[in-house]
Design a protein around this motif. Sequence first.
Motif, PDB file in Angstrom:
ATOM      1  N   SER A 149       0.818  -1.222   0.000  1.00 42.14           N
ATOM      2  CA  SER A 149       0.000   0.000   0.000  1.00 42.14           C
ATOM      3  C   SER A 149       0.846   1.263   0.000  1.00 42.14           C
ATOM      4  CB  SER A 149      -0.931   0.008   1.222  1.00 42.14           C
ATOM      5  OG  SER A 149      -0.168  -0.038   2.418  1.00 42.14           O
ATOM      6  N   SER A 150       2.126   1.139   0.347  1.00 42.15           N
ATOM      7  CA  SER A 150       3.006   2.310   0.329  1.00 42.15           C
ATOM      8  C   SER A 150       3.883   2.370  -0.914  1.00 42.15           C
ATOM      9  CB  SER A 150       3.908   2.300   1.579  1.00 42.15           C
ATOM     10  OG  SER A 150       4.699   1.118   1.630  1.00 42.15           O
ATOM     11  N   GLY A 151       3.774   1.379  -1.808  1.00 41.35           N
ATOM     12  CA  GLY A 151       4.614   1.331  -2.992  1.00 41.35           C
ATOM     13  C   GLY A 151       4.368   2.488  -3.945  1.00 41.35           C
ATOM     14  N   TRP A 152       5.404   2.952  -4.591  1.00 41.15           N
ATOM     15  CA  TRP A 152       5.295   4.147  -5.439  1.00 41.15           C
ATOM     16  C   TRP A 152       4.466   3.894  -6.700  1.00 41.15           C
ATOM     17  CZ3 TRP A 152       7.669   4.920 -10.373  1.00 41.15           C
ATOM     18  CH2 TRP A 152       8.486   3.880 -10.814  1.00 41.15           C
ATOM     19  N   LEU A 153       4.306   2.625  -7.098  1.00 38.41           N
ATOM     20  CA  LEU A 153       3.470   2.295  -8.251  1.00 38.41           C
ATOM     21  C   LEU A 153       2.092   1.764  -7.856  1.00 38.41           C
ATOM     22  CD1 LEU A 153       6.085   0.479 -10.535  1.00 38.41           C
ATOM     23  CD2 LEU A 153       4.918   2.612 -11.076  1.00 38.41           C
ATOM     24  N   SER A 154       1.860   1.602  -6.571  1.00 35.67           N
ATOM     25  CA  SER A 154       0.652   0.919  -6.103  1.00 35.67           C
ATOM     26  C   SER A 154      -0.632   1.686  -6.435  1.00 35.67           C
ATOM     27  CB  SER A 154       0.728   0.711  -4.589  1.00 35.67           C
ATOM     28  OG  SER A 154      -0.488   0.200  -4.090  1.00 35.67           O
ATOM     29  N   PRO A 155      -1.672   0.967  -6.903  1.00 42.87           N
ATOM     30  CA  PRO A 155      -2.971   1.620  -7.130  1.00 42.87           C
ATOM     31  C   PRO A 155      -3.743   1.827  -5.832  1.00 42.87           C
ATOM     32  CG  PRO A 155      -3.115  -0.700  -7.669  1.00 42.87           C
ATOM     33  CD  PRO A 155      -1.673  -0.441  -7.329  1.00 42.87           C
ATOM     34  N   SER A 156      -3.172   1.380  -4.711  1.00 41.14           N
ATOM     35  CA  SER A 156      -3.792   1.582  -3.403  1.00 41.14           C
ATOM     36  C   SER A 156      -3.036   2.600  -2.560  1.00 41.14           C
ATOM     37  CB  SER A 156      -3.855   0.236  -2.643  1.00 41.14           C
ATOM     38  OG  SER A 156      -4.556  -0.738  -3.380  1.00 41.14           O
ATOM     39  N   SER A 157      -2.047   3.253  -3.175  1.00 41.00           N
ATOM     40  CA  SER A 157      -1.228   4.221  -2.460  1.00 41.00           C
ATOM     41  C   SER A 157      -2.012   5.503  -2.174  1.00 41.00           C
ATOM     42  CB  SER A 157       0.018   4.551  -3.289  1.00 41.00           C
ATOM     43  OG  SER A 157       0.722   5.643  -2.747  1.00 41.00           O
ATOM     44  N   SER A 158      -1.558   6.225  -1.161  1.00 40.37           N
ATOM     45  CA  SER A 158      -2.165   7.525  -0.861  1.00 40.37           C
ATOM     46  C   SER A 158      -1.640   8.610  -1.796  1.00 40.37           C
ATOM     47  CB  SER A 158      -1.876   7.911   0.598  1.00 40.37           C
ATOM     48  OG  SER A 158      -0.480   7.957   0.838  1.00 40.37           O
ATOM     49  N   ASN A 159      -0.606   8.279  -2.548  1.00 39.22           N
ATOM     50  CA  ASN A 159      -0.021   9.227  -3.497  1.00 39.22           C
ATOM     51  C   ASN A 159       0.077   8.537  -4.857  1.00 39.22           C
ATOM     52  OD1 ASN A 159       1.229  11.502  -4.555  1.00 39.22           O
ATOM     53  ND2 ASN A 159       3.270  10.898  -3.842  1.00 39.22           N
ATOM     54  N   LEU A 160      -1.022   8.471  -5.571  1.00 33.92           N
ATOM     55  CA  LEU A 160      -1.129   7.682  -6.787  1.00 33.92           C
ATOM     56  C   LEU A 160      -0.330   8.276  -7.934  1.00 33.92           C
ATOM     57  CD1 LEU A 160      -4.975   6.944  -6.735  1.00 33.92           C
ATOM     58  CD2 LEU A 160      -3.144   5.326  -6.193  1.00 33.92           C
ATOM     59  N   GLY A 165      -1.886   5.018 -10.395  1.00 31.94           N
ATOM     60  CA  GLY A 165      -1.122   3.852  -9.976  1.00 31.94           C
ATOM     61  C   GLY A 165      -1.212   2.774 -11.039  1.00 31.94           C
ATOM     62  N   ALA A 166      -0.295   1.850 -10.997  1.00 29.05           N
ATOM     63  CA  ALA A 166      -0.256   0.774 -11.991  1.00 29.05           C
ATOM     64  C   ALA A 166      -1.106  -0.397 -11.530  1.00 29.05           C
ATOM     65  CB  ALA A 166       1.182   0.317 -12.226  1.00 29.05           C
ATOM     66  N   ILE A 167      -1.992  -0.867 -12.400  1.00 31.54           N
ATOM     67  CA  ILE A 167      -2.823  -2.026 -12.082  1.00 31.54           C
ATOM     68  C   ILE A 167      -2.162  -3.283 -12.657  1.00 31.54           C
ATOM     69  CG2 ILE A 167      -5.034  -3.159 -12.499  1.00 31.54           C
ATOM     70  CD1 ILE A 167      -6.362  -0.451 -12.417  1.00 31.54           C
ATOM     71  N   ASP A 168      -1.583  -4.047 -11.768  1.00 28.24           N
ATOM     72  CA  ASP A 168      -0.990  -5.338 -12.135  1.00 28.24           C
ATOM     73  C   ASP A 168      -1.540  -6.349 -11.144  1.00 28.24           C
ATOM     74  OD1 ASP A 168       0.495  -7.343 -13.220  1.00 28.24           O
ATOM     75  OD2 ASP A 168       2.447  -6.542 -12.669  1.00 28.24           O
ATOM     76  N   PHE A 169      -2.802  -6.699 -11.332  1.00 28.28           N
ATOM     77  CA  PHE A 169      -3.579  -7.358 -10.299  1.00 28.28           C
ATOM     78  C   PHE A 169      -2.929  -8.622  -9.771  1.00 28.28           C
ATOM     79  CE2 PHE A 169      -7.156  -9.964  -8.757  1.00 28.28           C
ATOM     80  CZ  PHE A 169      -7.634  -9.100  -7.783  1.00 28.28           C
ATOM     81  N   ALA A 170      -2.504  -9.502 -10.657  1.00 32.21           N
ATOM     82  CA  ALA A 170      -1.913 -10.762 -10.208  1.00 32.21           C
ATOM     83  C   ALA A 170      -0.505 -10.982 -10.737  1.00 32.21           C
ATOM     84  CB  ALA A 170      -2.810 -11.943 -10.586  1.00 32.21           C
ATOM     85  N   SER A 390       0.887   4.878 -16.239  1.00 31.78           N
ATOM     86  CA  SER A 390       1.386   4.129 -15.086  1.00 31.78           C
ATOM     87  C   SER A 390       1.831   2.730 -15.490  1.00 31.78           C
ATOM     88  CB  SER A 390       0.294   4.039 -14.007  1.00 31.78           C
ATOM     89  OG  SER A 390      -0.064   5.320 -13.534  1.00 31.78           O
ATOM     90  N   GLN A 391       1.085   2.117 -16.400  1.00 32.94           N
ATOM     91  CA  GLN A 391       1.450   0.773 -16.860  1.00 32.94           C
ATOM     92  C   GLN A 391       2.796   0.791 -17.587  1.00 32.94           C
ATOM     93  OE1 GLN A 391      -1.155  -0.267 -14.883  1.00 32.94           O
ATOM     94  NE2 GLN A 391      -1.189  -2.043 -16.242  1.00 32.94           N
ATOM     95  N   VAL A 392       3.001   1.797 -18.428  1.00 32.97           N
ATOM     96  CA  VAL A 392       4.266   1.902 -19.159  1.00 32.97           C
ATOM     97  C   VAL A 392       5.424   2.131 -18.191  1.00 32.97           C
ATOM     98  CG1 VAL A 392       5.562   3.288 -20.823  1.00 32.97           C
ATOM     99  CG2 VAL A 392       3.164   2.713 -21.272  1.00 32.97           C
ATOM    100  N   VAL A 393       5.204   2.958 -17.180  1.00 31.64           N
ATOM    101  CA  VAL A 393       6.253   3.208 -16.193  1.00 31.64           C
ATOM    102  C   VAL A 393       6.605   1.916 -15.456  1.00 31.64           C
ATOM    103  CG1 VAL A 393       6.780   4.380 -14.017  1.00 31.64           C
ATOM    104  CG2 VAL A 393       5.722   5.645 -15.896  1.00 31.64           C
TER     105      VAL A 393
END
Length: 463
Positions: A149-160, A165-170, A390-393
């Motif tokens: 949840s704190s990851g810089w790419l996370s779609p659940s981050s407080s700073n998207l 954020g990048a959606i890489d579900f599985a 975000s996906q490209v990053v």
Amino acid sequence: MDVSWESSVTDSINTIYLLFSAYLVFVMQLGFAMLCAGSVRAKNAMNIMLTNVVDAVVGSISYYLFGFAFAFGGSSNPFIGTSYFALASIPDGTYDYSFFLYQWAFAIAVAGITSGSVAERTQFTTYLIFSFFLTGFVYPIVAHWVWSSSGWLSPSSSNLLFGSGAIDFAGSGVVHMVGAVAGLWGSFIEGPRVGRFDAFGKPVPMRGHNATLVVLGTFLLWFGWFGFNPGSFDKILVSYPSTSDQGNWTAIGRTAVTTTLAGSTAGIVTLFGRRLIVGHWDALDVCNGLLGGFVAVTSGCSVVEPWAAIVCGFVSAWILIGLNVLALQLQFDDPLEATQLHGGCGAWGLIFTGLFAKEEFVIQAYDSGESGVTRPYGLFLGGGWGLLGSQVVELLSIVAWVTITMGPLFYALHKLRILRISVEEEVAGLDISSHGGYAYAAHPEENQPRFYAEYMRLQSNYS
């Protein structure tokens, strides 16, 4: 109803579901083992099966000691978990052993991908080194970026990132691309197997020895993917707004369907596509095509419509076919097509999600269906560039990170002359040179004078 009792029941159901999903993902190790064993020549079957066992054994220790802490250790650091030992607390501050087991099953799958790329020519003791490093450090950092949840790419981050954020579900990127890029560097630095290309640079067929094992492994992987993708909803029961008539159970079922459709479409397209190229129906090509579809849809399986999953599978099949042709032209030798399959299709999966993710499903998967929420979604559905950017990053970050970590490691092992086996050992086979004998009582190559002569010579050296 007593609130504490209801909460206890909910927690119990969620735990059972997560553990069941972890068991399904672990079954994929058996699938990898059978797929790899059938895809290599008989003289290397024992070796490749042992590497798959070692992935689980070594991965357990490295992920327990380091990996889980780097991935999910309690911290606000966007790049790495900062709890440095064993079962570091996850964001809610508790020790969740079922969550650890599920994430461990993902971690050991990464090393299994890399093992296919460097098959039939790698020293076994060296394999232990890079498998430990990949599972304990390289992969967990990427997992932290996207899934913490704190990851810089996370779609659940407080700073998207880009408000999305990048959606890489599985894990099209987190799991499959990490293993593939590592395998790319390992295979490139080692070079092709002896005899894979002739003096004029033309490829010489080196087909696996057992199609039955390949098909068995493919179906076991398909079975395990129902834990890999739907299981990434780590809670089957969550609190949704009272106005919503949907919950995770709806998304879980849809995810299983999109997974199936993407894989099936890729399989059938590969079947006919390869028929046009080689002139016959090939079960092994279909198996790889099927897996390519699964790899591609793994990123967006929870946030796309079933029709979009069919598009995903169709494109992934042609990406795999095209990359395999390119690999032969460049004299790149990956015995299991792992780099092309997991890397090429994994990269497409990230881009696909940025193009086809549906806003309703994104909110369902990442905001528990909360009303009034708006998020970037698929570009082709009118969702803007935020998600695709975000996906490209994520894609570029994974390539860069794995390159600067695994590339130098493989190169150092190569310079120390401990990466690749000798030509004599490779011709005779890893089973007889490193593992005490062939996997089969009646070895099909013992009757061929060239292999048998090498076998006798090596036997005399050890006696």
